[in-house]
Design an enzyme around this catalytic site. Structure first.
Site, short mmCIF file in Angstrom:
data_model
loop_
_atom_site.label_atom_id
_atom_site.label_comp_id
_atom_site.label_asym_id
_atom_site.label_seq_id
_atom_site.Cartn_x
_atom_site.Cartn_y
_atom_site.Cartn_z
N ASN A 133 0.87 -1.18 0.00
CA ASN A 133 0.00 0.00 0.00
C ASN A 133 0.91 1.23 0.00
O ASN A 133 1.51 1.56 1.02
CB ASN A 133 -0.89 -0.04 1.25
CG ASN A 133 -1.73 1.21 1.39
OD1 ASN A 133 -1.81 2.03 0.46
ND2 ASN A 133 -2.36 1.38 2.54
N LYS A 166 0.15 4.30 -0.27
CA LYS A 166 -0.45 5.51 0.34
C LYS A 166 -0.20 6.72 -0.56
O LYS A 166 -0.14 6.56 -1.79
CB LYS A 166 0.09 5.68 1.76
CG LYS A 166 -0.06 4.37 2.58
CD LYS A 166 0.19 4.51 4.04
CE LYS A 166 0.02 3.14 4.71
NZ LYS A 166 0.16 3.19 6.16
N HIS A 174 -9.19 1.08 5.14
CA HIS A 174 -7.90 1.31 5.78
C HIS A 174 -8.08 2.26 6.97
O HIS A 174 -8.90 3.18 6.92
CB HIS A 174 -6.90 1.91 4.78
CG HIS A 174 -5.50 1.87 5.31
ND1 HIS A 174 -5.04 2.82 6.20
CD2 HIS A 174 -4.51 0.97 5.15
CE1 HIS A 174 -3.79 2.50 6.53
NE2 HIS A 174 -3.45 1.38 5.92
N GLU A 202 -6.44 4.67 7.98
CA GLU A 202 -6.25 6.10 7.68
C GLU A 202 -7.50 6.68 7.03
O GLU A 202 -7.84 7.85 7.26
CB GLU A 202 -5.01 6.27 6.78
CG GLU A 202 -3.73 6.06 7.59
CD GLU A 202 -2.58 5.44 6.81
OE1 GLU A 202 -2.58 5.50 5.56
OE2 GLU A 202 -1.68 4.87 7.46
N GLU A 223 -4.91 -4.94 10.59
CA GLU A 223 -3.88 -3.94 10.80
C GLU A 223 -4.14 -3.19 12.11
O GLU A 223 -4.94 -2.25 12.14
CB GLU A 223 -3.88 -2.92 9.64
CG GLU A 223 -3.63 -3.52 8.29
CD GLU A 223 -3.09 -2.50 7.29
OE1 GLU A 223 -1.98 -2.71 6.79
OE2 GLU A 223 -3.77 -1.48 7.05
N GLY A 238 3.00 2.32 10.81
CA GLY A 238 3.94 3.43 10.65
C GLY A 238 4.67 3.81 11.92
O GLY A 238 5.33 4.83 12.00
N SER A 269 3.97 -2.14 10.26
CA SER A 269 5.42 -2.18 10.47
C SER A 269 6.05 -3.52 10.11
O SER A 269 6.98 -3.97 10.78
CB SER A 269 5.77 -1.78 11.91
OG SER A 269 5.37 -0.44 12.15
P1 13P Z 1 3.45 0.39 7.65
O1 13P Z 1 3.95 -0.89 7.04
O2 13P Z 1 4.15 1.61 7.15
O3 13P Z 1 3.33 0.31 9.13
O4 13P Z 1 1.92 0.54 7.10
C1 13P Z 1 1.05 -0.52 7.18
C2 13P Z 1 -0.18 -0.16 6.43
O5 13P Z 1 -0.91 0.73 6.82
C3 13P Z 1 -0.47 -0.89 5.19
O6 13P Z 1 -1.77 -0.62 4.73
#
Ligand code: 13P
Length: 250
Positions: free
Chosen positions: A9, A11, A95, A97, A167, A173, A213
């Site tokens: 992903n 983003k 997601h 976010e 997740e 992150g 992560s």
């Molecule tokens: P990270 O791998 O940067 O923690 O992000 C995970 C994520 O949100 C994948 O959709």
């Protein structure tokens, strides 16, 4: 046998030139012999070129979001038909976010799920608890509610188009990943919840990815867990070497 999947992903990262560079690197590094299905989700503006660049590679392109309506006066939004018209058949929905910064609720996600299924798209459905949920020992019930409210209205036959991505928000992150044991415990719970609400065969067949992560140095031990069928990778998917290492850890 359920599929192993590693999805990146991206983003809101990578402009057109950067997208093409990373995809070309991935095409050379990732061998078709990989055990896992590989998916990348660049940003909307680069989806079409991504499908073009990746055409002979077997790597699938996914969108990071889409609108629930067929079309109409929704300034700034993208429909399922638009995605399908450029060869994008997979969409990430829910997601954390999108939930946190764009107000996406379980109820809205249920509508998006319906639209994606009507268009016979594959859905990567994301969910996961926040830190306070885990601290107060509510993580199982939060996850169960997210699944029930956003997804469990679908028909049994629709599950073949669904991939789940657990997740935990506190691991996204932050560099803090769930331990392999925490991931396994939750994935097993998710499978049991699906078996109870639908049936054991559906629960056994659905791929459940872990996200939060995942890095080259921890992917292998997480992917080794029985109910972890791969990963949804954020930061580490932006670098060809790191993403390749994670794919090879499956
Ligand atoms: P990270 O791998 O940067 O923690 O992000 C995970 C994520 O949100 C994948 O959709």
């Amino acid at each position: 046998m359920r599929k192993k999947i590693v999805a990146g992903n991206w983003k809101m990262n990578k402009n057109l030139a950067e997208t093409k560079t990373l995809l070309s690197e991935l095409k050379t590094k990732l061998k078709a012999s990989s055990e896992a299905e590989i998916i990348v989700a660049p940003t909307f503006t680069n989806l079409y070129s991504a499908t073009e660049v990746l055409k002979p590679s077997g790597i699938t392109v996914a969108a990071q979001n889409m609108h629930e309506a067929e079309n109409g006066a929704y300034t700034g939004e993208i429909s399922a038909d638009m995605l399908k018209s450029i060869g994008v058949e997979t969409v990430i929905l829910g997601h954390s976010e999108r939930r946190a910064y764009f107000g996406e609720t379980d109820q809205l996600l249920a509508k998006k799920v319906n639209t994606a299924l009507q268009h016979e798209m594959t859905i990567i459905f994301c969910f996961g608890e926040e830190l306070q949920d885990r601290k107060s020992d509510n993580h199982f019930s939060v996850v169960e509610q997210q699944l029930k409210n956003g997804l469990f209205h679908i028909n049994k036959a629709d599950w073949k188009n669904v991939v789940l991505a657990y997740e935990p928000v506190w691991a996204i992150g932050t560099g803090e990943t769930a331990s392999p044991e925490q991931a396994q415990e939750m994935h097993a719970f998710i499978r049991k919840t699906i078996a109870n609400a639908f049936d054991q065969e559906i629960a056994d067949e659905v791929s459940i990815l872990y996200g939060g992560s995942v890095k080259p140095n921890n992917a292998q031990e997480i992917f080794a867990k029985m109910d972890v069928d791969g990963g949804l990778i954020g930061g580490a998917s932006l670098d060809a070497e790191n993403f390749t290492a994670i794919v090879n850890a499956i």
